[in-house]
Design a protein around this motif. Structure first.
Motif, short mmCIF file in Angstrom:
data_model
loop_
_atom_site.label_atom_id
_atom_site.label_comp_id
_atom_site.label_asym_id
_atom_site.label_seq_id
_atom_site.Cartn_x
_atom_site.Cartn_y
_atom_site.Cartn_z
N PRO A 530 -90.36 -65.91 39.33
CA PRO A 530 -89.07 -66.54 39.96
C PRO A 530 -88.62 -65.76 41.17
N VAL A 531 -88.09 -66.26 42.07
CA VAL A 531 -87.13 -65.48 43.05
C VAL A 531 -86.03 -65.48 42.45
N PRO A 532 -85.28 -64.46 42.66
CA PRO A 532 -84.05 -64.01 41.93
C PRO A 532 -83.09 -65.06 42.43
N GLY A 533 -82.32 -65.78 41.52
CA GLY A 533 -81.54 -66.71 41.81
C GLY A 533 -80.70 -67.06 40.64
N THR A 534 -79.72 -67.81 40.76
CA THR A 534 -78.78 -68.28 39.53
C THR A 534 -78.89 -69.51 39.35
N VAL A 535 -79.36 -70.03 38.20
CA VAL A 535 -79.39 -71.49 37.71
C VAL A 535 -78.52 -72.02 36.62
N LEU A 536 -77.71 -73.29 37.06
CA LEU A 536 -76.88 -73.82 35.95
C LEU A 536 -77.56 -74.81 35.44
N VAL A 537 -77.62 -74.69 33.89
CA VAL A 537 -78.45 -75.80 33.13
C VAL A 537 -77.47 -76.57 32.11
N VAL A 538 -77.37 -77.76 32.62
CA VAL A 538 -76.45 -78.85 31.73
C VAL A 538 -77.25 -79.71 31.00
N GLU A 539 -77.24 -79.45 29.52
CA GLU A 539 -78.03 -80.01 28.74
C GLU A 539 -77.10 -80.32 27.33
N ASP A 540 -76.97 -81.56 26.83
CA ASP A 540 -76.10 -81.50 25.61
C ASP A 540 -76.72 -81.62 24.47
N GLU A 541 -78.30 -81.36 24.44
CA GLU A 541 -78.97 -81.06 23.16
C GLU A 541 -79.21 -79.57 23.20
N PRO A 542 -78.44 -79.29 21.98
CA PRO A 542 -78.73 -77.66 21.81
C PRO A 542 -80.06 -76.96 21.88
N ILE A 543 -80.94 -77.65 21.35
CA ILE A 543 -82.22 -77.17 21.34
C ILE A 543 -82.91 -76.95 22.40
N VAL A 544 -83.04 -78.24 23.03
CA VAL A 544 -83.53 -78.34 24.20
C VAL A 544 -82.85 -77.46 25.40
N ARG A 545 -81.52 -77.25 25.25
CA ARG A 545 -80.72 -76.11 26.44
C ARG A 545 -81.10 -74.87 25.97
N MET A 546 -81.34 -74.55 24.59
CA MET A 546 -81.71 -73.13 24.32
C MET A 546 -83.32 -72.88 24.94
N LEU A 547 -84.23 -73.82 24.61
CA LEU A 547 -85.32 -73.35 25.22
C LEU A 547 -85.48 -73.39 26.83
N LEU A 548 -84.93 -74.06 27.37
CA LEU A 548 -84.96 -74.27 28.96
C LEU A 548 -84.30 -72.75 29.24
N VAL A 549 -83.10 -72.35 28.79
CA VAL A 549 -82.23 -71.17 29.05
C VAL A 549 -83.04 -70.08 28.83
N GLU A 550 -83.59 -69.83 27.50
CA GLU A 550 -84.49 -68.62 27.31
C GLU A 550 -85.72 -68.66 28.12
N ALA A 551 -86.44 -69.64 28.43
CA ALA A 551 -87.48 -69.70 29.30
C ALA A 551 -87.15 -69.18 30.75
N LEU A 552 -86.06 -69.67 31.18
CA LEU A 552 -85.67 -69.16 32.33
C LEU A 552 -85.25 -67.77 32.38
N ARG A 553 -84.56 -67.14 31.61
CA ARG A 553 -84.13 -65.74 31.47
C ARG A 553 -85.47 -64.93 31.29
#
Length: 652
Positions: A530-553
């Motif tokens: 990834p190109v260095p950048g800041t991503v805001l993830v808005v997701e009400d389902e905790p497990i889905v949000r966790m998977l997306l955030v961890e994958a991006l990090r």
């Protein structure tokens, strides 16, 4: 001056005699003081049949009926004329042949210069025809009154020009409870409900009848005891021979029973519809539960085996990972079909050349249906392009071809036909929600077994199938139905047992000269760094949000996260830098679309990725057409998600 024979001038008396004798429509003759006839003109002879020689010297009472003679009517007439100066009356008189006629009689006394009575002048006119006309009219009016009064199922009454009641029949009394003496003279508005009176409904009816000649309606009316009934009402304007309004005729019928029957029928229909809907929902949920339980079993079992092998140090887990992924893919396909039926799948409509699409699929269709079935295409040379999701059209064609194959186990013919068609307002009205205009009709017809009426009626129901258990989900036709309606068209099936089936797919014509949509960013198969950048993830389902955030990090991105729209707006209003917004569409409270709209107003150049389990294009079209915006459907592979993030961050 008139003259006689030899040019001698006529005397006044002679002239008067000539005048009287020339009158044929009136009997004019004289009586002496005792009633003896002393003169006789031709009019009398015509009326009564006597010549002058036969009647002069006779008493005038012979012209009266026997009853009148016995009652002394002739003498009384002379006495009244003598005392009062005139007698006038009408009555029956008798001709020479015994027939009667109705006479209008005037008797004037004749006196000399000294005032002595010397006789009477009698003028009689035959008014039998007028008498008969009057009697006929009276009889007609009497019969009409009897008719109106005899009608008990209708309230028939009249109003004056201001709405006051002037007469009342027995039907009105029976229906409304008022006797004639109670209601005549009252205003007819008392039969209306208080609400109708407050809204001026009674006088509106009169004004309409006066202006158009007639007013007709239905509504609640009140009886004397305060109870209500549903009435069918007709008000007609009544005008005289000069066209002047003289009142209104009002006819009311109590149709409460009919209204209650209609309401009961509607309730029965609604209950039947609800029962059918619940049966369909039950079948739908049963089908979903059956298929998803199988998929969950496969996914859960695979995960358990993977977990056990990881704990025991066994490394051979690829087969179970593959099994879990396969089940996830099947679940995704099943969900897409359900969304298609409910018209909530995310579509990507574009200008599509149907002829090119069908020609490109022909080989695949022929291989799918087998050699025993002959495939024929009949596409109009100037077939209009359509505005629809090309992938969905292909899927629909293949689905219909497979259905046709199953309906022709011993072979047959499959015909794919495309024609241009214009639906006028009448044709469009036959299908709910379809607009008039130009459509391309794509028809898939087979020569197979056909469908009986009960199967045809349920063909579009989700999970309804006539195939054996395990040989079909029953979602194929329902998916086509949902896709067609979501695309602005519709689908129709014609089928008869033993004569095959024809499925007609109506899709709106594309008026775009070319496909002008933005070219999508090419997503590589594997995510790049990834190109260095800041991503805001808005997701009400905790497990889905966790998977997306961890994958991006894991890929080195700076990630901010929010569990709902309110938290996201707080971050967006802060000074922190954000390069990409990833938001679920279906957030509770403030939706993902609202979050994106606010984000655009605060940060016009912000890039946005929508994530959705379903989407209505009509809701998201504005955002989808905006620059630097993408829509991804759940479930999406993490690798594909990361690749799309990469592509968005790298784009200018």
């Amino acid at each position: 001056m008139p003259t006689g024979v030899g040019g001698e001038p006529l005397s006044g008396e002679r002239r008067f005699e000539l005048l009287v004798n020339s009158v044929h429509d009136y009997a004019i003759y004289m009586l002496d003081p005792h009633g003896i006839v002393t003169s006789w003109n031709p009019g009398v002879q015509r009326f009564k049949g006597y010549t002058a020689a036969e009647i002069i010297g006779q008493h005038f009472s012979r012209f009266y009926t026997d009853d009148d003679q016995r009652a002394g009517v002739p003498q009384r007439a002379l006495s009244i004329a003598s005392i009062e100066g005139k007698f006038e009356a009408e009555g029956w008189r008798v001709r020479k042949d015994g027939t009667r006629f109705w006479a209008h009689v005037i008797i004037d006394p004749i006196r000399d210069d000294a005032g002595k009575l010397i006789g009477f002048a009698k003028i009689t006119r035959d008014v039998t025809e007028r008498k008969q006309a009057q009697e006929a009219l009276q009889q007609s009016e009497a019969r009409f009154r009897l008719l109106v009064q005899g009608v008990i199922d209708y309230a028939i009454f009249m109003l004056d020009t201001t709405g006051h009641i002037t007469n009342w029949n027995s039907g009105a009394q029976r229906m409304k409870g008022y006797a004639a003496e109670e209601i005549i003279g009252e205003h007819f508005s008392r039969f209306y409900t208080a609400e109708d009176r407050a809204n001026g409904v009674p006088m509106q009816g009169l004004r309409t009848a006066e202006q158009t000649g007639k007013f007709e309606t239905e509504g609640w009316r009140l009886r004397k005891d305060g109870t209500r009934f549903w009435a069918s009402v007709v008000i007609d304007a009544i005008r005289d021979d000069n066209g002047r309004l003289v009142g209104f005729a009002k006819v009311t019928r109590d149709i409460t029973e009919r209204k209650l029957a209609q309401e009961a029928l509607e309730e029965t229909r609604a209950a039947l519809f609800q029962a059918q809907k619940m049966e369909a929902v039950g079948q739908l949920t049963g089908g979903i539960a059956h298929d998803f339980n199988n998929l969950l079993q496969a996914i859960g079992g695979s995960l358990e085996v993977i977990e056990r092998r990881l704990m025991t140090g066994q490394g051979d887990i690829q087969a179970y990972v593959t099994a879990a992924r396969t089940s996830v893919d099947r679940a995704k396909t099943l969900t897409q079909r359900l969304l298609a039926f409910s018209r909530r799948q995310p579509l990507q409509p574009e200008r599509t050349d149907l002829k090119t699409l069908v020609d490109g699929l022909r080989d695949l269709i022929e291989r799918s249906v087998g050699e025993a079935i002959r495939v024929e295409t009949r596409l109009a040379p100037e077939l209009w392009p359509i505005w629809a999701d090309a992938n969905q059209v292909e899927a629909a064609l293949l689905n219909l071809a497979i259905n046709a194959r199953d309906a022709m186990p011993h072979g047959g013919q499959l015909t794919i036909q495309g024609v241009n068609i214009h639906l006028d307002a009448t044709a469009a009205a036959s299908e709910t929600g379809v607009l008039p205009g130009d459509y391309t009709l794509l028809e898939v017809a087979d020569t197979g077994t056909g469908m009986p009426p009960d199967v045809l009626e349920r063909a579009f129901e989700p999970f309804f199938t006539t195939k054996p258990l395990g040989q079909g989900t029953g979602l194929g036709l329902s998916q086509i139905y949902g896709f067609a309606r979501q695309s602005g068209g519709y689908v129709r099936i014609d089928s008869e047992v033993g004569h095959g089936t024809s499925v007609k797919l109506y899709l709106p014509r594309s008026h775009h000269a070319e496909n002008l949509g933005s070219v999508p960013v090419k997503v590589p198969d594997q995510p790049q760094q990834p190109v260095p950048g800041t991503v805001l993830v808005v997701e009400d389902e905790p497990i889905v949000r966790m998977l997306l955030v961890e994958a991006l990090r894991e890929q080195g991105a700076t990630v901010l996260e929010a569990e709902d729209g309110n938290e996201a707006l707080t971050i967006l209003n802060s000074p922190v830098g954000i390069d990409l917004l990833v938001t679920d569409v279906g957030l509770p409270g403030i939706t993902g679309q609202r979050v994106a709209e606010t984000a655009r107003s605060l940060r016009p150049d912000l890039k946005i990725i929508f994530l959705t389990g379903y989407a209505c294009n009509a809701v998201l079209d504005k955002e989808l057409l905006a620059p630097h915006t993408r829509l991804l459907s759940k479930p999406i592979a993490i690798d594909q998600f990361l690749a799309q993030v990469n592509a968005m961050l790298r784009s200018g």
